[in-house]
Write a protein that holds these residues in place. Structure first.
Motif, PDB file in Angstrom:
ATOM      1  N   PHE A 108      33.646  29.339 -30.285  1.00 46.88           N
ATOM      2  CA  PHE A 108      33.238  30.414 -29.393  1.00 46.88           C
ATOM      3  C   PHE A 108      34.075  31.666 -29.638  1.00 46.88           C
ATOM      4  O   PHE A 108      33.564  32.791 -29.608  1.00 46.88           O
ATOM      5  N   ASP A 109      35.371  31.481 -29.894  1.00 48.72           N
ATOM      6  CA  ASP A 109      36.241  32.633 -30.144  1.00 48.72           C
ATOM      7  C   ASP A 109      35.759  33.441 -31.342  1.00 48.72           C
ATOM      8  O   ASP A 109      35.769  34.685 -31.318  1.00 48.72           O
ATOM      9  N   ALA A 110      35.324  32.747 -32.391  1.00 43.13           N
ATOM     10  CA  ALA A 110      34.820  33.446 -33.579  1.00 43.13           C
ATOM     11  C   ALA A 110      33.544  34.212 -33.234  1.00 43.13           C
ATOM     12  O   ALA A 110      33.340  35.340 -33.700  1.00 43.13           O
ATOM     13  N   PHE A 111      32.706  33.602 -32.429  1.00 41.81           N
ATOM     14  CA  PHE A 111      31.466  34.261 -32.013  1.00 41.81           C
ATOM     15  C   PHE A 111      31.779  35.478 -31.135  1.00 41.81           C
ATOM     16  O   PHE A 111      31.206  36.561 -31.318  1.00 41.81           O
ATOM     17  N   TYR A 112      32.701  35.309 -30.225  1.00 42.22           N
ATOM     18  CA  TYR A 112      33.099  36.404 -29.331  1.00 42.22           C
ATOM     19  C   TYR A 112      33.662  37.569 -30.142  1.00 42.22           C
ATOM     20  O   TYR A 112      33.329  38.737 -29.884  1.00 42.22           O
ATOM     21  N   ASP A 113      34.473  37.274 -31.130  1.00 45.38           N
ATOM     22  CA  ASP A 113      35.041  38.326 -31.975  1.00 45.38           C
ATOM     23  C   ASP A 113      33.950  39.057 -32.765  1.00 45.38           C
ATOM     24  O   ASP A 113      34.041  40.268 -32.997  1.00 45.38           O
ATOM     25  N   GLU A 114      32.921  38.324 -33.177  1.00 42.44           N
ATOM     26  CA  GLU A 114      31.817  38.956 -33.901  1.00 42.44           C
ATOM     27  C   GLU A 114      31.057  39.919 -32.991  1.00 42.44           C
ATOM     28  O   GLU A 114      30.685  41.027 -33.424  1.00 42.44           O
ATOM     29  N   LEU A 115      30.836  39.528 -31.740  1.00 43.62           N
ATOM     30  CA  LEU A 115      30.169  40.430 -30.799  1.00 43.62           C
ATOM     31  C   LEU A 115      31.000  41.688 -30.576  1.00 43.62           C
ATOM     32  O   LEU A 115      30.458  42.799 -30.493  1.00 43.62           O
ATOM     33  N   LYS A 116      32.310  41.534 -30.506  1.00 44.37           N
ATOM     34  CA  LYS A 116      33.180  42.699 -30.367  1.00 44.37           C
ATOM     35  C   LYS A 116      33.092  43.583 -31.610  1.00 44.37           C
ATOM     36  O   LYS A 116      33.035  44.809 -31.505  1.00 44.37           O
ATOM     37  N   ALA A 117      33.058  42.955 -32.767  1.00 46.67           N
ATOM     38  CA  ALA A 117      32.962  43.718 -34.015  1.00 46.67           C
ATOM     39  C   ALA A 117      31.633  44.458 -34.107  1.00 46.67           C
ATOM     40  O   ALA A 117      31.556  45.542 -34.703  1.00 46.67           O
ATOM     41  N   GLN A 118      30.589  43.887 -33.519  1.00 47.65           N
ATOM     42  CA  GLN A 118      29.271  44.522 -33.505  1.00 47.65           C
ATOM     43  C   GLN A 118      29.171  45.603 -32.433  1.00 47.65           C
ATOM     44  O   GLN A 118      28.143  46.269 -32.317  1.00 47.65           O
ATOM     45  N   ASP A 119      30.234  45.776 -31.661  1.00 41.82           N
ATOM     46  CA  ASP A 119      30.244  46.735 -30.554  1.00 41.82           C
ATOM     47  C   ASP A 119      29.100  46.432 -29.580  1.00 41.82           C
ATOM     48  O   ASP A 119      28.383  47.329 -29.123  1.00 41.82           O
ATOM     49  N   ALA A 120      28.923  45.139 -29.281  1.00 42.05           N
ATOM     50  CA  ALA A 120      27.841  44.699 -28.404  1.00 42.05           C
ATOM     51  C   ALA A 120      27.967  45.320 -27.022  1.00 42.05           C
ATOM     52  O   ALA A 120      29.073  45.527 -26.516  1.00 42.05           O
ATOM     53  N   TRP A 121      26.834  45.609 -26.423  1.00 47.08           N
ATOM     54  CA  TRP A 121      26.823  46.137 -25.056  1.00 47.08           C
ATOM     55  C   TRP A 121      26.166  45.140 -24.122  1.00 47.08           C
ATOM     56  O   TRP A 121      26.798  44.564 -23.254  1.00 47.08           O
ATOM     57  N   LEU A 122      24.870  44.925 -24.317  1.00 47.90           N
ATOM     58  CA  LEU A 122      24.167  43.939 -23.506  1.00 47.90           C
ATOM     59  C   LEU A 122      23.855  42.715 -24.352  1.00 47.90           C
ATOM     60  O   LEU A 122      23.450  42.835 -25.507  1.00 47.90           O
ATOM     61  N   PRO A 152      22.128  47.596 -27.734  1.00 45.38           N
ATOM     62  CA  PRO A 152      22.861  48.733 -27.175  1.00 45.38           C
ATOM     63  C   PRO A 152      22.285  49.073 -25.810  1.00 45.38           C
ATOM     64  O   PRO A 152      21.115  48.771 -25.515  1.00 45.38           O
ATOM     65  N   ALA A 153      23.078  49.682 -24.956  1.00 48.56           N
ATOM     66  CA  ALA A 153      22.586  50.040 -23.627  1.00 48.56           C
ATOM     67  C   ALA A 153      21.540  51.136 -23.701  1.00 48.56           C
ATOM     68  O   ALA A 153      20.662  51.240 -22.852  1.00 48.56           O
ATOM     69  N   HIS A 154      21.652  51.986 -24.714  1.00 50.39           N
ATOM     70  CA  HIS A 154      20.689  53.055 -24.913  1.00 50.39           C
ATOM     71  C   HIS A 154      20.087  52.909 -26.305  1.00 50.39           C
ATOM     72  O   HIS A 154      20.599  52.178 -27.140  1.00 50.39           O
ATOM     73  N   GLY A 155      19.000  53.604 -26.534  1.00 47.94           N
ATOM     74  CA  GLY A 155      18.374  53.548 -27.854  1.00 47.94           C
ATOM     75  C   GLY A 155      16.945  53.045 -27.764  1.00 47.94           C
ATOM     76  O   GLY A 155      16.493  52.565 -26.728  1.00 47.94           O
ATOM     77  N   SER A 156      16.239  53.165 -28.891  1.00 48.90           N
ATOM     78  CA  SER A 156      14.831  52.786 -28.920  1.00 48.90           C
ATOM     79  C   SER A 156      14.467  52.302 -30.317  1.00 48.90           C
ATOM     80  O   SER A 156      15.293  52.333 -31.244  1.00 48.90           O
ATOM     81  N   LEU A 169      23.605  40.028 -19.592  1.00 50.21           N
ATOM     82  CA  LEU A 169      24.997  40.240 -19.213  1.00 50.21           C
ATOM     83  C   LEU A 169      25.530  41.467 -19.938  1.00 50.21           C
ATOM     84  O   LEU A 169      25.239  41.667 -21.124  1.00 50.21           O
ATOM     85  N   ASN A 170      26.307  42.266 -19.232  1.00 49.53           N
ATOM     86  CA  ASN A 170      26.991  43.405 -19.845  1.00 49.53           C
ATOM     87  C   ASN A 170      28.246  42.884 -20.537  1.00 49.53           C
ATOM     88  O   ASN A 170      29.222  42.523 -19.887  1.00 49.53           O
ATOM     89  N   PHE A 171      28.207  42.823 -21.851  1.00 51.29           N
ATOM     90  CA  PHE A 171      29.308  42.251 -22.617  1.00 51.29           C
ATOM     91  C   PHE A 171      30.586  43.065 -22.444  1.00 51.29           C
ATOM     92  O   PHE A 171      31.688  42.509 -22.446  1.00 51.29           O
ATOM     93  N   ARG A 172      30.451  44.366 -22.275  1.00 48.69           N
ATOM     94  CA  ARG A 172      31.644  45.226 -22.220  1.00 48.69           C
ATOM     95  C   ARG A 172      32.398  45.101 -20.909  1.00 48.69           C
ATOM     96  O   ARG A 172      33.598  45.377 -20.862  1.00 48.69           O
ATOM     97  N   THR A 173      31.712  44.715 -19.857  1.00 47.39           N
ATOM     98  CA  THR A 173      32.384  44.614 -18.558  1.00 47.39           C
ATOM     99  C   THR A 173      32.631  43.166 -18.136  1.00 47.39           C
ATOM    100  O   THR A 173      33.420  42.913 -17.221  1.00 47.39           O
ATOM    101  N   ALA A 174      31.963  42.221 -18.795  1.00 46.53           N
ATOM    102  CA  ALA A 174      32.105  40.809 -18.421  1.00 46.53           C
ATOM    103  C   ALA A 174      33.429  40.247 -18.916  1.00 46.53           C
ATOM    104  O   ALA A 174      33.952  40.645 -19.966  1.00 46.53           O
ATOM    105  N   LYS A 175      33.969  39.314 -18.159  1.00 48.63           N
ATOM    106  CA  LYS A 175      35.153  38.599 -18.596  1.00 48.63           C
ATOM    107  C   LYS A 175      34.764  37.605 -19.701  1.00 48.63           C
ATOM    108  O   LYS A 175      33.616  37.165 -19.781  1.00 48.63           O
ATOM    109  N   LYS A 176      35.741  37.250 -20.509  1.00 51.37           N
ATOM    110  CA  LYS A 176      35.464  36.367 -21.640  1.00 51.37           C
ATOM    111  C   LYS A 176      34.876  35.042 -21.176  1.00 51.37           C
ATOM    112  O   LYS A 176      33.948  34.499 -21.809  1.00 51.37           O
ATOM    113  N   GLU A 177      35.348  34.523 -20.059  1.00 53.86           N
ATOM    114  CA  GLU A 177      34.840  33.245 -19.574  1.00 53.86           C
ATOM    115  C   GLU A 177      33.402  33.386 -19.070  1.00 53.86           C
ATOM    116  O   GLU A 177      32.635  32.416 -19.122  1.00 53.86           O
TER     117      GLU A 177
END
Length: 340
Positions: free
Chosen positions: A156-170, A136-140, A112-120
């Motif tokens: 889940f909210d705490a987990f979601y906030d951690e993914l945002k803090a990690q700048d998660a992409w996929l 990350p979407a790019h990188g090796s 799932l693309n975390f940056r474009t997916a809705k929270k639900e």
């Protein structure tokens, strides 16, 4: 990038400090004088396109020029990639989301693309897959990758906030590993690097080399671990492992964590993996030379990623090539139009 520009970038990127470090290592490993080695390194660079890193990785002080001429060096590798892979189609491999979408039938996992997916949508994904990888979407080389167990967060909210803090992409489902592979190193998916080459004469894909990688030091990816050669006929590891930094050349006959022996380890479902990547090699016709990272799950092989510029060194190392012959003759067999 044009080849001339690439060559100039290689030359401009040379470091006197790094050269001296490699020279010291080569001196200790070979017993040759530093003056002799310096002259030989320069000779090999001019004649074979092999820089000081290639020289050290391949142990070229022990080889004659006829043997050296069989190796795919950094410069030769770039020429091969330029000839065989259409740069305008490289985005299918450089962008993970595009890659996962195009090769969906081969990757064996949900993403799932975390940056474009809705929270639900993220919540529903995590309910299906409590343990996930974030990439990350790019990188090796495993950079930017991390594994999370959502159940270790208070909500889940705490987990979601951690993914945002990690700048998660996929975010993606974690593949289960075959027990035979997990017995060697349990902390990561231990992938094979299978090199495919599409024949110029009949368009047939070939697996020309197989390296089994194993992780080290508790890392959740197998990058920076070690790799060992796999016999293409039997699927059995036929060399010791060699560290990811080829110039260091740390050799492993057993895994330091589990003490499982490395030579003689049989890769489960090896031939199924080879057939899978040969099919995948034809998905993007303009990309004829690909290094596939393949994990073995209890249900079969799964492609973890495809590399359109795959490292040329760690499948030509001395511990893996007792015949002292590199891979260039294989390319010349299937790509007769290539000239060094």
């Amino acid at each position: 990038m044009g080849f001339a520009k690439y060559y100039m970038r290689v030359v401009s990127g040379m470091s006197f400090k790094k050269f001296n470090t490699i020279l010291e290592r080569a001196h200790k490993a070979s017993g040759r004088s530093k003056l002799w080695l310096t002259k030989d390194i320069i000779h090999c660079g001019l004649k074979f396109g092999g820089g000081y890193n290639d020289y050290m990785a391949f142990g070229w002080w022990d080889l004659n020029d006829e043997q050296r001429s069989t190796y795919v060096t950094r410069v030769v590798s770039k020429k091969l990639v330029t000839l065989l892979n259409d740069e305008s189609q490289s985005h299918f491999f450089d962008d993970k989301e595009q890659f996962y979408t195009l090769f969906h039938d081969y990757i064996g996992r949900e993403f799932l693309n975390f940056r474009t997916a809705k929270k639900e949508e993220v919540r529903a994904f995590v309910e299906r897959h409590p343990v996930i990888f974030q990439k990350p979407a790019h990188g090796s080389c495993g950079r930017g990758c991390s594994r999370f167990d959502s159940r270790q967060f208070e909500s889940f909210d705490a987990f979601y906030d951690e993914l945002k803090a990690q700048d998660a992409w996929l975010i993606e489902e974690v593949l289960r590993q075959h027990p035979d592979q997990e017995a060697v190193y349990p902390n990561a998916m231990n992938c094979m690097r299978l090199i495919t080459l599409v024949d110029s004469q009949n368009g047939e894909p070939h697996v020309i080399y197989a390296t089994q990688k194993f992780g080290l030091n508790g890392r959740v990816v197998d990058n920076y671990g070690f790799g060992c050669r796999v016999d293409l006929e039997t699927g059995v590891v036929c060399s010791p492992g060699v560290s990811g930094d080829a110039t260091e050349a740390v050799v492993y006959t057993e895994h330091p964590l589990t003490h499982m022996p490395i030579p003689g380890h049989k890769i489960p479902m090896f031939h199924e993996a080879c057939e899978m990547v040969k099919r995948a090699a034809l998905v993007v016709p303009g990309m004829r030379y690909i290094g596939w990272d393949v994990g073995i799950t209890p249900d079969g092989p799964a492609i973890v990623e495809g590399n359109n510029y795959c490292a040329h060194d760690f499948w030509q190392l001395p511990a893996q090539t007792p015949e002292k012959t590199g891979m260039l003759p294989v390319f010349e067999k299937y790509v007769p139009e290539f000239h060094r």
